[in-house]
Design a protein around this motif. Structure first.
Motif, PDB file in Angstrom:
ATOM      1  N   ARG B  43       0.675  -0.971  -0.016  1.00 17.06           N
ATOM      2  CA  ARG B  43       0.065  -0.098  -0.106  1.00 17.06           C
ATOM      3  C   ARG B  43       0.873   1.379   0.142  1.00 17.06           C
ATOM      4  O   ARG B  43       2.015   1.313   0.419  1.00 17.06           O
ATOM      5  CB  ARG B  43      -0.786  -0.265   1.171  1.00 17.06           C
ATOM      6  N   GLN B  46       2.345   2.028   3.468  1.00 19.35           N
ATOM      7  CA  GLN B  46       2.845   0.975   4.006  1.00 19.35           C
ATOM      8  C   GLN B  46       4.302   1.435   4.705  1.00 19.35           C
ATOM      9  O   GLN B  46       4.138   0.945   5.986  1.00 19.35           O
ATOM     10  CB  GLN B  46       3.084  -0.019   3.050  1.00 19.35           C
TER      11      GLN B  46
ATOM     12  N   ALA C  50      -0.889   0.337  14.034  1.00 22.80           N
ATOM     13  CA  ALA C  50       0.383   0.321  13.054  1.00 22.80           C
ATOM     14  C   ALA C  50       0.817  -1.065  12.960  1.00 22.80           C
ATOM     15  O   ALA C  50       1.221  -1.525  12.381  1.00 22.80           O
ATOM     16  CB  ALA C  50       1.251   1.351  13.608  1.00 22.80           C
ATOM     17  N   ARG C  51       0.746  -1.633  14.500  1.00 15.12           N
ATOM     18  CA  ARG C  51       1.367  -3.186  14.673  1.00 15.12           C
ATOM     19  C   ARG C  51       0.493  -4.123  13.463  1.00 15.12           C
ATOM     20  O   ARG C  51       1.017  -4.893  13.063  1.00 15.12           O
ATOM     21  CB  ARG C  51       1.217  -3.341  15.959  1.00 15.12           C
ATOM     22  N   GLU C  53      -1.423  -3.391  11.213  1.00 12.72           N
ATOM     23  CA  GLU C  53      -1.132  -3.157   9.584  1.00 12.72           C
ATOM     24  C   GLU C  53       0.350  -3.489   9.167  1.00 12.72           C
ATOM     25  O   GLU C  53       0.461  -3.316   7.934  1.00 12.72           O
ATOM     26  CB  GLU C  53      -1.436  -1.794   9.381  1.00 12.72           C
ATOM     27  N   SER C  54       1.199  -3.818   9.872  1.00 14.29           N
ATOM     28  CA  SER C  54       2.612  -3.916   9.365  1.00 14.29           C
ATOM     29  C   SER C  54       3.041  -5.144  10.091  1.00 14.29           C
ATOM     30  O   SER C  54       3.618  -5.165  11.143  1.00 14.29           O
ATOM     31  CB  SER C  54       3.417  -2.844   9.762  1.00 14.29           C
ATOM     32  N   ILE C  55       2.624  -6.429   9.764  1.00 16.46           N
ATOM     33  CA  ILE C  55       3.092  -7.812  10.252  1.00 16.46           C
ATOM     34  C   ILE C  55       4.149  -8.329   9.484  1.00 16.46           C
ATOM     35  O   ILE C  55       4.018  -8.610   8.240  1.00 16.46           O
ATOM     36  CB  ILE C  55       1.820  -8.661  10.063  1.00 16.46           C
ATOM     37  N   GLY C  83       0.030  -5.610   4.061  1.00 12.62           N
ATOM     38  CA  GLY C  83       0.982  -5.235   5.115  1.00 12.62           C
ATOM     39  C   GLY C  83       1.836  -6.144   5.513  1.00 12.62           C
ATOM     40  O   GLY C  83       2.578  -6.087   6.519  1.00 12.62           O
TER      41      GLY C  83
END
Lengths: 176, 301, 213
Positions: B43, B46, C50-51, C53-55, C83
């Protein structure tokens, strides 16, 4: 396959022969005859590749069977050599000097069946079972379910169905 | 140019704009790379999420002082590079802290981050980090050579070491750009540009399938967040230098955004097409192709 | 214990002799600490967003399920658009996918990798083997209940679950994280003794420190 067996038979004392397919046969060999037969097959018959080395536990006959499967790449022919060992004293000569890959197989056999191969490199190292303290697990007198139940915690609620019965019940509920 | 205090908030504003732009642009470039592989890609926001995530991690460990300092050094390299060259030519607000000899300083700052990283990676004690950094240093050193040669050629051409003056000399139509007045120097510099952009075929210090992931193996949490910021900022800062030296600079923000994007895209395109070099191949490539062009550029000026 | 882990005297290249005790010198034996959510609720929710969506997944496949993770990187499934990405080092990873059966030998490595990850960290048990042993329920060498050895946030049943199931599980995990319920790392630190006792019960040759971060 049979002509190979006949040819070998003129040179070595051989045991029973099983003609599995056109390009696969098994020959029983004496423990002390194995090395010369292997050398002969490798150097004169073109069986340059050790496909695998494995064991079978014949607990009823009180012996182990080692199977050395060799392959002739150019003619696409495989031959298996069976060696019978006494189950009470499972020791076999190492062949890692003929095929270095054999060392890994021998290491695994030592761990899984408790068959010893003296002088094979790293044969006493842990292979898969680190810190194993029970009977070698591939021996048939080792009860794997009992060991598993005793060692590993299990979750309640596990149900086992007989697949045939279960599908019958699912698909034709009226007939049950 | 004399120093005025108002330049400091102005420079910080430049920095903020460039960082935000860099995050979006890097994601866009990643998306373009993904589309080349027929994927949808990440994204567009991102990179911000990853950054916030890394700042929000609760625990972190250290391997010593240099382990702390390396990300700081690295970010200093990126920010320093950006702040000492004019971002927008002719604008009092966004000319930053540029001064008469800033070209030399910029050359130094390009290398600064890598050196800092070398110290930190060595302290982290991971073997992959050591392998990665030794590869990275040898390659950056080698890639720097054609760039330095080309910068000298340009300094001789314009008789100045000030980036502002070089940009000034290129104004008035694109035929005045260095890329047309001195194509040899620009060719050498663009080859070196590929080598320092951390993209394939010159990503051998990261080498994702080989020494995953090289120098930053042990970095995590906020350390990694700092390095991520720099990972996005530094290439843009470097592109700003290239834009100023070779492509006529930018007189307003839209031109700046477009030029930076296009120059960056050049390395992305090369990266999508070519697989990774080994370290000796990469160094030989610079020796054989880039360095002679750079020498020729100096000789022909 | 292996030879290279034993306490011994080493002579350096300059002739200086010194004693090496790898378990104490190379590792830190300090127990893990729980890090409860420290900020105001709104900040914590933002961080959780944030955590989630960003794994970043640790690139460590433990069983046959590892083969189901690979397609996620390919154009057909492309997990990156959610993500999700893979990291080769536990330091940077947040999610550990135990992909299928876990033999005792792998369990040892899995524990080491898990402990090197930074708080907050999540574990996803993939496949029936991690839930109740699956088809390896009577095996001499695989564990049957993953959550005895490390705190698990989410199980995905199946043998093997398809890559689509993994994609769905990422979405589920995001919900768990956003709700602030993914505190596995703290649970591990608080029940450290219990987890350690369970681990040591199956790992017979324990030749590493109790906690390696």
């Amino acid at each position: 396959m049979r002509e190979l067996y006949e040819k070998l038979k003129t040179r070595f004392p051989l045991g029973e022969f099983t003609d599995q397919r056109d390009n696969l046969g098994f020959i029983t060999v004496d423990k002390d005859q194995l090395r010369p037969v292997l050398y002969h097959l490798r150097d004169h018959e073109g069986f340059s590749h050790l496909v695998l080395l494995t064991a079978v536990d014949w607990i009823e006959e009180d012996r182990f069977q080692l199977t050395y499967l060799l392959s002739n790449r150019t003619r696409s022919v495989d031959v298996g050599l069976r060696v019978m060992l006494d189950r009470g004293e499972p020791v076999m000569e190492t062949i890692h000097d003929i095929w270095p890959t054999a060392a890994t197989y021998q290491c695994e056999l030592r761990e899984m069946f408790g068959i010893d191969f003296p002088d094979s490199p790293g044969v006493m190292d842990d292979f898969i079972l680190e810190g194993w303290d029970d009977l070698p697990p591939y021996r048939r007198d080792f009860d794997t379910k009992k060991y598993s139940d005793e060692t590993y915690a299990h979750r309640e609620g596990r149900v086992t169905h007989d697949p045939a019965e279960y599908m019958k019940k699912q698909l034709y509920p009226d007939e049950v | 140019m004399t120093f005025e205090w108002i330049q400091i908030p102005y420079s910080l504003m430049t920095l903020l704009i460039v960082i935000i732009y860099a995050f979006f642009m890097t994601a866009l470039i990643a998306k373009i790379g993904a589309r080349a592989g027929r994927r949808y890609g990440i994204r567009i926001h991102q990179n911000f999420l990853d950054l916030f995530k890394n700042y929000s991690l609760r625990s972190s460990i250290t391997h010593g002082y240099m382990f702390y300092l390396a990300p700081v050094f690295r970010l200093t390299g990126g920010i320093g590079l950006l702040l000492f060259v004019p971002t927008i030519y002719g604008s009092q607000m966004f000319s930053n802290l540029s001064f008469a000899g800033d070209l030399i300083l910029a050359l130094y700052f390009i290398f600064f981050g890598t050196l800092g990283m070398a110290l930190g990676a060595a302290e982290s004690g991971h073997p992959y980090a050591a392998i990665g950094i030794s590869r990275g240093l040898s390659q950056v050193t080698m890639a720097e050579l054609p760039f330095a040669l080309s910068v000298f050629a340009i300094a001789v051409q314009y008789q100045t070491l000030s980036v502002t003056d070089i940009v000034a000399a290129q104004q008035g139509g694109f035929m005045n750009w260095t890329v047309f007045t001195n194509p040899l120097a620009v060719t050498a510099a663009m080859m070196s540009f590929l080598g320092t952009m951390m993209r394939s075929p010159f990503d051998l210090h990261l080498a994702p399938q080989e020494i995953p992931i090289g120098p930053p193996t042990e970095y995590h949490s906020s350390y990694l967040a700092l390095m991520q910021t720099n990972r996005n900022l530094f290439p843009v800062a470097k592109v700003v230098i290239y834009m100023n030296l070779f492509f006529g600079g930018a007189t307003n923000w839209p031109v700046f955004f477009l030029k930076v994007f296009l120059i960056y895209l050049f390395s992305a395109f090369v990266g999508v097409v070519f697989p990774r070099f080994r370290v000796e191949q990469s160094i030989r490539w610079f020796m054989v192709w880039a360095v002679p062009v750079g020498i020729a550029a100096i000789l022909l000026v | 214990m292996k030879e290279e882990l034993q306490k011994r005297t080493v002579k350096g290249p300059d002739g200086f002799e010194f004693e090496v005790d790898p378990l104490n010198d190379y590792y830190c034996s300090e127990a893990p600490k729980a890090h409860p959510p420290a900020y105001a609720k709104i900040v914590e929710s933002f961080f959780n967003w944030a955590r989630s969506e960003s794994i970043w997944i640790l690139g460590f496949g433990t069983g046959c399920g590892a083969i189901e993770m690979r397609p996620l990187m390919t154009p057909r499934f492309d997990a990156y658009r959610f993500g999700v990405q893979w990291r080769p080092t536990p330091r940077q990873a947040n999610l550990f996918i135990i992909s299928g059966y876990l033999s005792v030998k792998t369990l040892k490595r899995a524990i080491r990798s898990y402990e090197q990850m930074q708080n907050p960290k999540y574990v996803l048990g993939l496949g029936s083997c991690t839930i109740n042993g699956g088809m390896y329920w009577d095996s001499y060498n695989t564990i049957k209940k993953l959550d005895d050895y490390m705190p698990v946030d989410l199980f995905v049943a199946g043998c093997m679950p398809r890559p689509e199931a993994l994609l769905a599980s990422f979405e589920e995990l995001k919900k768990v994280i956003k709700a602030g319920k993914a505190e596995g790392a703290n649970a591990y630190a608080e029940n450290f003794d219990w987890y350690k006792a369970n681990q040591k019960k199956v790992i017979k040759d324990w030749d590493m420190p109790d906690y390696n971060w």
